[in-house]
Design a protein around this motif. Structure first.
Motif, mmCIF file in Angstrom:
data_model
loop_
_atom_site.group_PDB
_atom_site.id
_atom_site.type_symbol
_atom_site.label_atom_id
_atom_site.label_comp_id
_atom_site.label_asym_id
_atom_site.label_seq_id
_atom_site.Cartn_x
_atom_site.Cartn_y
_atom_site.Cartn_z
ATOM 1 N N GLY A 1 0.821 -1.203 0.000
ATOM 2 C CA GLY A 1 0.000 0.000 0.000
ATOM 3 C C GLY A 1 0.852 1.249 0.000
ATOM 4 N N LYS A 2 0.240 2.351 0.481
ATOM 5 C CA LYS A 2 0.935 3.635 0.445
ATOM 6 C C LYS A 2 0.642 4.414 1.728
ATOM 7 C CE LYS A 2 1.406 7.822 -2.268
ATOM 8 N NZ LYS A 2 0.843 8.636 -3.330
ATOM 9 N N PRO A 3 1.707 4.772 2.479
ATOM 10 C CA PRO A 3 1.500 5.578 3.679
ATOM 11 C C PRO A 3 1.061 6.993 3.323
ATOM 12 C CG PRO A 3 3.837 5.041 3.392
ATOM 13 C CD PRO A 3 3.092 4.417 2.263
ATOM 14 N N GLN A 4 0.246 7.560 4.188
ATOM 15 C CA GLN A 4 -0.226 8.927 4.037
ATOM 16 C C GLN A 4 0.139 9.694 5.303
ATOM 17 O OE1 GLN A 4 -1.691 9.790 1.104
ATOM 18 N NE2 GLN A 4 -1.554 7.690 0.397
ATOM 19 N N GLN A 5 -0.147 10.945 5.342
ATOM 20 C CA GLN A 5 0.150 11.793 6.494
ATOM 21 C C GLN A 5 -0.827 11.538 7.636
ATOM 22 O OE1 GLN A 5 0.371 15.904 5.444
ATOM 23 N NE2 GLN A 5 1.134 16.535 7.430
ATOM 24 N N CYS A 6 -0.384 11.808 8.843
ATOM 25 C CA CYS A 6 -1.223 11.822 10.053
ATOM 26 C C CYS A 6 -1.811 10.463 10.410
ATOM 27 C CB CYS A 6 -2.340 12.850 9.929
ATOM 28 S SG CYS A 6 -1.773 14.514 9.627
ATOM 29 N N GLY A 7 -1.081 9.395 10.144
ATOM 30 C CA GLY A 7 -1.547 8.071 10.545
ATOM 31 C C GLY A 7 -2.459 7.382 9.554
ATOM 32 N N TRP A 8 -2.610 7.938 8.363
ATOM 33 C CA TRP A 8 -3.449 7.324 7.336
ATOM 34 C C TRP A 8 -2.575 6.446 6.453
ATOM 35 C CZ3 TRP A 8 -8.579 9.285 5.609
ATOM 36 C CH2 TRP A 8 -9.148 10.140 6.536
ATOM 37 N N ILE A 9 -3.142 5.349 6.006
ATOM 38 C CA ILE A 9 -2.442 4.455 5.093
ATOM 39 C C ILE A 9 -3.466 3.867 4.134
ATOM 40 C CG2 ILE A 9 -2.598 2.418 6.587
ATOM 41 C CD1 ILE A 9 0.397 1.926 5.740
ATOM 42 N N THR A 10 -3.099 3.788 2.874
ATOM 43 C CA THR A 10 -3.959 3.163 1.880
ATOM 44 C C THR A 10 -3.391 1.779 1.603
ATOM 45 O OG1 THR A 10 -4.459 5.306 0.902
ATOM 46 C CG2 THR A 10 -4.928 3.371 -0.449
ATOM 47 N N ASP A 11 -4.206 0.745 1.771
ATOM 48 C CA ASP A 11 -3.698 -0.615 1.596
ATOM 49 C C ASP A 11 -3.627 -0.984 0.109
ATOM 50 O OD1 ASP A 11 -6.215 -1.655 0.707
ATOM 51 O OD2 ASP A 11 -6.788 -2.235 2.730
ATOM 52 N N LYS A 12 -3.169 -2.181 -0.161
ATOM 53 C CA LYS A 12 -2.969 -2.627 -1.550
ATOM 54 C C LYS A 12 -4.258 -2.751 -2.338
ATOM 55 C CE LYS A 12 -2.619 -7.499 -0.192
ATOM 56 N NZ LYS A 12 -1.685 -8.642 -0.162
ATOM 57 N N PHE A 13 -5.398 -2.710 -1.675
ATOM 58 C CA PHE A 13 -6.694 -2.770 -2.353
ATOM 59 C C PHE A 13 -7.288 -1.381 -2.573
ATOM 60 C CE2 PHE A 13 -6.164 -6.689 0.084
ATOM 61 C CZ PHE A 13 -6.208 -7.615 -0.948
ATOM 62 N N GLY A 14 -6.628 -0.359 -2.027
ATOM 63 C CA GLY A 14 -7.114 1.017 -2.169
ATOM 64 C C GLY A 14 -7.953 1.504 -1.008
ATOM 65 N N VAL A 15 -8.155 0.672 0.017
ATOM 66 C CA VAL A 15 -8.946 1.062 1.185
ATOM 67 C C VAL A 15 -8.067 1.892 2.119
ATOM 68 C CG1 VAL A 15 -10.223 0.215 3.207
ATOM 69 C CG2 VAL A 15 -10.424 -0.976 1.015
#
Length: 157
Positions: A97-111
């Protein structure tokens, strides 16, 4: 029975996603799998929908095709008691997935997921506006949330 459940629309990998999520969270399981029959909508026997639970929270998922995709406008908020739990969930959900700012992360499925230590809410709600402002500024500068860093900001260190 839970009256309201998140319903997730996947292209064609709802079962893979449910298996991935249930492997990460405790108290989780696949509840049921609905397969297409002779009349479709997909090939006979293919997964049409799946019901699963994460930490006792009911979810439904559908293989609905590529018509819709996920956005961060809706996310799964996960309260974490320890930094170890934050780190573990961050690593596992972030795999592919892809880490985002402020504790958000998008997993490999886009969630999108928010991996948040319970400490953050307590610190942000402090009646001392300067303390809570320091914590907010610290959080805004973080990718994965760090409890020790938030607590240092709270103390003004």
């Amino acid at each position: 029975m839970q009256k309201i459940s998140p319903f997730l629309w996947f292209d064609n990998n709802a079962e893979e996603a449910a298996q991935f999520y249930t492997s990460i969270f405790n108290n989780s399981r696949i509840v049921s799998v609905m397969r297409s029959g002779d009349s479709g909508p997909g090939p006979k026997g293919s997964v049409m929908g799946i019901a699963f639970e994460l930490e006792g929270q009911a979810f439904k998922a559908l293989n609905g095709g590529p018509v819709f995709t996920f956005t961060p406008a809706i996310s799964m908020f996960v309260d974490c008691e320890t930094q170890e739990e934050v780190d573990n969930l961050w690593a596992r959900l972030g795999d592919g997935g892809k880490p985002q700012q402020c504790g958000w992360i998008t997993d490999k499925f886009g969630v999108s997921w928010q991996i948040v230590p319970l400490t953050l809410g307590r610190l942000l709600q402090d009646p001392d506006a300067e303390k809570s402002s320091r914590v907010m500024r610290a959080m805004m500068g973080m990718i994965k949330l760090d409890i020790a860093g938030l607590e240092r900001a709270y103390r003004g260190e």
